[in-house]
Design a protein around this motif. Structure first.
Motif, mmCIF file in Angstrom:
data_model
loop_
_atom_site.group_PDB
_atom_site.id
_atom_site.type_symbol
_atom_site.label_atom_id
_atom_site.label_comp_id
_atom_site.label_asym_id
_atom_site.label_seq_id
_atom_site.Cartn_x
_atom_site.Cartn_y
_atom_site.Cartn_z
ATOM 1 N N GLY A 108 -15.371 21.076 8.563
ATOM 2 C CA GLY A 108 -15.113 20.091 7.509
ATOM 3 C C GLY A 108 -15.813 20.441 6.214
ATOM 4 N N GLU A 109 -17.050 20.897 6.305
ATOM 5 C CA GLU A 109 -17.798 21.266 5.104
ATOM 6 C C GLU A 109 -17.192 22.503 4.443
ATOM 7 O OE1 GLU A 109 -20.423 19.712 3.547
ATOM 8 O OE2 GLU A 109 -19.849 18.103 4.916
ATOM 9 N N LEU A 110 -16.741 23.438 5.265
ATOM 10 C CA LEU A 110 -16.115 24.646 4.715
ATOM 11 C C LEU A 110 -14.827 24.300 3.966
ATOM 12 C CD1 LEU A 110 -16.660 27.102 7.682
ATOM 13 C CD2 LEU A 110 -17.607 27.339 5.383
ATOM 14 N N ARG A 111 -14.071 23.370 4.506
ATOM 15 C CA ARG A 111 -12.849 22.949 3.822
ATOM 16 C C ARG A 111 -13.172 22.313 2.466
ATOM 17 N NH1 ARG A 111 -8.033 22.913 6.721
ATOM 18 N NH2 ARG A 111 -8.241 23.407 8.932
ATOM 19 N N LYS A 112 -14.258 21.533 2.418
ATOM 20 C CA LYS A 112 -14.669 20.922 1.152
ATOM 21 C C LYS A 112 -15.073 21.984 0.141
ATOM 22 C CE LYS A 112 -16.290 16.533 3.110
ATOM 23 N NZ LYS A 112 -17.497 15.687 3.365
ATOM 24 N N VAL A 113 -15.793 23.015 0.600
ATOM 25 C CA VAL A 113 -16.205 24.100 -0.294
ATOM 26 C C VAL A 113 -14.976 24.794 -0.878
ATOM 27 C CG1 VAL A 113 -17.291 26.377 -0.380
ATOM 28 C CG2 VAL A 113 -18.436 24.497 0.798
ATOM 29 N N LEU A 114 -13.995 25.079 -0.041
ATOM 30 C CA LEU A 114 -12.774 25.730 -0.512
ATOM 31 C C LEU A 114 -12.016 24.835 -1.491
ATOM 32 C CD1 LEU A 114 -11.577 27.273 2.879
ATOM 33 C CD2 LEU A 114 -12.448 28.544 0.894
ATOM 34 N N GLU A 115 -11.973 23.545 -1.186
ATOM 35 C CA GLU A 115 -11.271 22.611 -2.069
ATOM 36 C C GLU A 115 -11.930 22.548 -3.449
ATOM 37 O OE1 GLU A 115 -9.974 17.873 -2.215
ATOM 38 O OE2 GLU A 115 -10.905 18.719 -0.411
ATOM 39 N N GLN A 116 -13.263 22.623 -3.481
ATOM 40 C CA GLN A 116 -13.993 22.537 -4.743
ATOM 41 C C GLN A 116 -13.655 23.669 -5.699
ATOM 42 O OE1 GLN A 116 -18.082 22.318 -3.506
ATOM 43 N NE2 GLN A 116 -17.959 20.168 -2.923
ATOM 44 N N VAL A 117 -13.242 24.804 -5.156
ATOM 45 C CA VAL A 117 -12.866 25.939 -6.023
ATOM 46 C C VAL A 117 -11.351 26.105 -6.101
ATOM 47 C CG1 VAL A 117 -15.031 27.164 -5.667
ATOM 48 C CG2 VAL A 117 -13.137 27.580 -4.105
ATOM 49 N N GLY A 118 -10.625 25.050 -5.722
ATOM 50 C CA GLY A 118 -9.185 25.050 -5.908
ATOM 51 C C GLY A 118 -8.378 25.717 -4.829
ATOM 52 N N VAL A 119 -8.975 25.978 -3.656
ATOM 53 C CA VAL A 119 -8.238 26.630 -2.567
ATOM 54 C C VAL A 119 -7.662 25.555 -1.656
ATOM 55 C CG1 VAL A 119 -8.363 28.203 -0.613
ATOM 56 C CG2 VAL A 119 -9.726 28.655 -2.662
ATOM 57 N N GLN A 120 -6.347 25.499 -1.568
ATOM 58 C CA GLN A 120 -5.643 24.545 -0.718
ATOM 59 C C GLN A 120 -4.757 25.301 0.260
ATOM 60 O OE1 GLN A 120 -6.126 21.369 -0.734
ATOM 61 N NE2 GLN A 120 -7.132 20.958 -2.697
ATOM 62 N N PRO A 121 -4.544 24.757 1.454
ATOM 63 C CA PRO A 121 -3.672 25.440 2.418
ATOM 64 C C PRO A 121 -2.275 25.654 1.852
ATOM 65 C CG PRO A 121 -4.870 23.637 3.477
ATOM 66 C CD PRO A 121 -5.098 23.512 1.994
ATOM 67 N N THR A 122 -1.707 26.837 2.103
ATOM 68 C CA THR A 122 -0.342 27.140 1.691
ATOM 69 C C THR A 122 0.601 26.608 2.760
ATOM 70 O OG1 THR A 122 -1.064 29.129 0.528
ATOM 71 C CG2 THR A 122 1.269 28.987 1.107
ATOM 72 N N THR A 123 1.531 25.736 2.351
ATOM 73 C CA THR A 123 2.417 25.129 3.340
ATOM 74 C C THR A 123 3.560 26.051 3.716
ATOM 75 O OG1 THR A 123 3.573 24.031 1.518
ATOM 76 C CG2 THR A 123 1.878 22.775 2.661
ATOM 77 N N ASN A 124 4.198 26.659 2.720
ATOM 78 C CA ASN A 124 5.244 27.625 3.037
ATOM 79 C C ASN A 124 5.483 28.511 1.828
ATOM 80 O OD1 ASN A 124 7.385 26.453 1.302
ATOM 81 N ND2 ASN A 124 7.267 24.737 2.756
ATOM 82 N N ALA A 125 6.137 29.633 2.082
ATOM 83 C CA ALA A 125 6.340 30.618 1.016
ATOM 84 C C ALA A 125 7.209 30.065 -0.103
ATOM 85 C CB ALA A 125 6.985 31.886 1.592
ATOM 86 N N GLY A 126 8.144 29.161 0.245
ATOM 87 C CA GLY A 126 9.028 28.607 -0.766
ATOM 88 C C GLY A 126 8.278 27.810 -1.801
ATOM 89 N N GLU A 127 7.328 26.972 -1.359
ATOM 90 C CA GLU A 127 6.560 26.171 -2.291
ATOM 91 C C GLU A 127 5.699 27.049 -3.168
ATOM 92 O OE1 GLU A 127 4.363 23.093 -0.487
ATOM 93 O OE2 GLU A 127 6.103 22.130 0.419
ATOM 94 N N ALA A 128 5.090 28.095 -2.596
ATOM 95 C CA ALA A 128 4.254 28.994 -3.387
ATOM 96 C C ALA A 128 5.075 29.670 -4.469
ATOM 97 C CB ALA A 128 3.601 30.047 -2.485
ATOM 98 N N ALA A 129 6.304 30.054 -4.119
ATOM 99 C CA ALA A 129 7.141 30.735 -5.100
ATOM 100 C C ALA A 129 7.476 29.822 -6.262
ATOM 101 C CB ALA A 129 8.430 31.225 -4.430
ATOM 102 N N VAL A 130 7.718 28.518 -5.973
ATOM 103 C CA VAL A 130 8.018 27.576 -7.038
ATOM 104 C C VAL A 130 6.837 27.439 -7.978
ATOM 105 C CG1 VAL A 130 8.477 25.154 -7.534
ATOM 106 C CG2 VAL A 130 9.717 26.297 -5.693
ATOM 107 N N GLU A 131 5.619 27.377 -7.419
ATOM 108 C CA GLU A 131 4.422 27.214 -8.227
ATOM 109 C C GLU A 131 4.182 28.421 -9.123
ATOM 110 O OE1 GLU A 131 1.291 26.427 -5.548
ATOM 111 O OE2 GLU A 131 1.991 24.427 -5.025
ATOM 112 N N ASP A 132 4.641 29.607 -8.721
ATOM 113 C CA ASP A 132 4.373 30.819 -9.475
ATOM 114 C C ASP A 132 5.353 31.048 -10.619
ATOM 115 O OD1 ASP A 132 2.217 31.392 -7.946
ATOM 116 O OD2 ASP A 132 3.280 32.752 -6.585
ATOM 117 N N VAL A 133 6.407 30.206 -10.727
ATOM 118 C CA VAL A 133 7.368 30.400 -11.803
ATOM 119 C C VAL A 133 6.727 30.004 -13.120
ATOM 120 C CG1 VAL A 133 9.578 29.648 -12.775
ATOM 121 C CG2 VAL A 133 9.336 29.968 -10.293
ATOM 122 N N PRO A 134 6.629 30.903 -14.105
ATOM 123 C CA PRO A 134 5.972 30.572 -15.361
ATOM 124 C C PRO A 134 6.768 29.557 -16.170
ATOM 125 C CG PRO A 134 7.012 32.728 -15.506
ATOM 126 C CD PRO A 134 7.141 32.287 -14.080
#
Length: 295
Positions: A108-134
């Motif tokens: 739980g603490e490790l997840r909080k540390v990752l969240e604090q620097v903006g690291v969130q679990p990737t749900t699927n490749a499709g969503e990541a691709a949408v986020e990367d569109v400039p």
């Protein structure tokens, strides 16, 4: 942790060594954060932490990479990062170390540390691709007008004021932008965009009473070790839209005296990285900076 070799073959988990650290950790961190786990075979807490980190790497599906460093085999790396006890984790993002995390933290603490620097679990490749569109380019003057109207309609929405400050900076209206940024609430004052804006304002403020470019160049010609002149000349270049010339001056400062003015060369480089849009240029100089700092 005794299964480290096997785990290194899992997706997003690998063994880091002095030979591959520059490529697999420093350069890779320009695309995705890398969590470096310094461990040892004789370390009891490492055996508890290792499987938790492996699980997180699997759960986050590439939102971060997990690099494992056996401190007994990689004493050079352990010394470079001043590792005094294991387990110790180091998060590397955008080519720089964000901080050391000693001890075996629970999941739980490790997840909080990752969240604090903006690291969130990737749900699927499709969503990541949408986020990367400039986003499509927007005229900053039109954006200022649009945001002013929107703020009139929603005066209590602080996020709009940060958006306006950024748009104003792109038009050269630094004074009004600074006033808006100074008035931001605490939760937005540390936003990446606000930090970026302050970096831009910082370079502009340096030049308020600075000598002209010709004077600074003459000073450096007379004394190549004049780091103050190099700092101001680099700021001139950044503000005038010649980022590589600015980075060259800051990098030369780092080569000559990395501790100058309490680490000013490194700070100047990082501030410049935040506001330069050329990712290839930034990546190249981040790698140079990391190599110097690890040498």
């Amino acid at each position: 942790m005794t299964d480290a070799t096997a785990a290194a073959h899992a997706p997003h988990v690998f063994d880091a060594t002095a030979a591959n650290f520059e490529t697999e950790v420093i350069q890779r961190s320009l695309q995705v954060p890398v969590l470096v786990d310094f461990w040892a075979t004789w370390c009891g807490p490492c055996k508890t932490l290792g499987p938790i980190l492996d699980k997180l790497a699997a759960d986050y599906r590439g939102a971060f990479e997990l690099a494992k460093v056996d401190v007994d085999k990689e004493q050079e790396l352990a010394a470079a990062f001043q590792i005094r006890s294991v387990p110790t984790m180091v998060l590397v993002k955008d080519g720089q170390m964000l901080g050391a995390i000693p001890g075996a933290l629970p999941e739980g603490e490790l997840r909080k540390v990752l969240e604090q620097v903006g690291v969130q679990p990737t749900t699927n490749a499709g969503e990541a691709a949408v986020e990367d569109v400039p986003a499509a380019p927007v005229d900053p003057h039109e954006e200022v007008m649009r945001l002013r109207k929107q703020i009139e309609a929603e005066p209590d929405k602080a996020e709009l004021k940060l958006d306006l400050a950024l748009a104003l900076l792109r038009t050269g209206a630094a004074t009004e932008a600074e006033q808006l940024i100074d008035a931001l609430p605490a939760n937005l004052a540390t936003d990446d965009r606000a930090v970026n804006a302050r970096a831009r304002l910082g370079f502009a403020a340096l030049l308020k009473d600075a000598p002209p470019v010709e004077t600074l160049r003459a000073a450096i010609d007379a004394n190549p070790g004049d780091l103050r002149a190099r700092h101001l000349l680099g700021a001139h270049a950044i503000v005038e839209g010649n980022p590589e010339a600015g980075l060259q001056q800051f990098m030369e400062m780092l080569r000559r005296d990395r501790g100058y003015e309490d680490g000013l060369p490194r700070k100047a480089l990082i501030d410049a990285f935040r506001i330069i849009d050329d990712e290839d240029l930034v990546g190249r100089y981040r790698r140079q900076m990391s190599s110097l700092l690890l040498s």
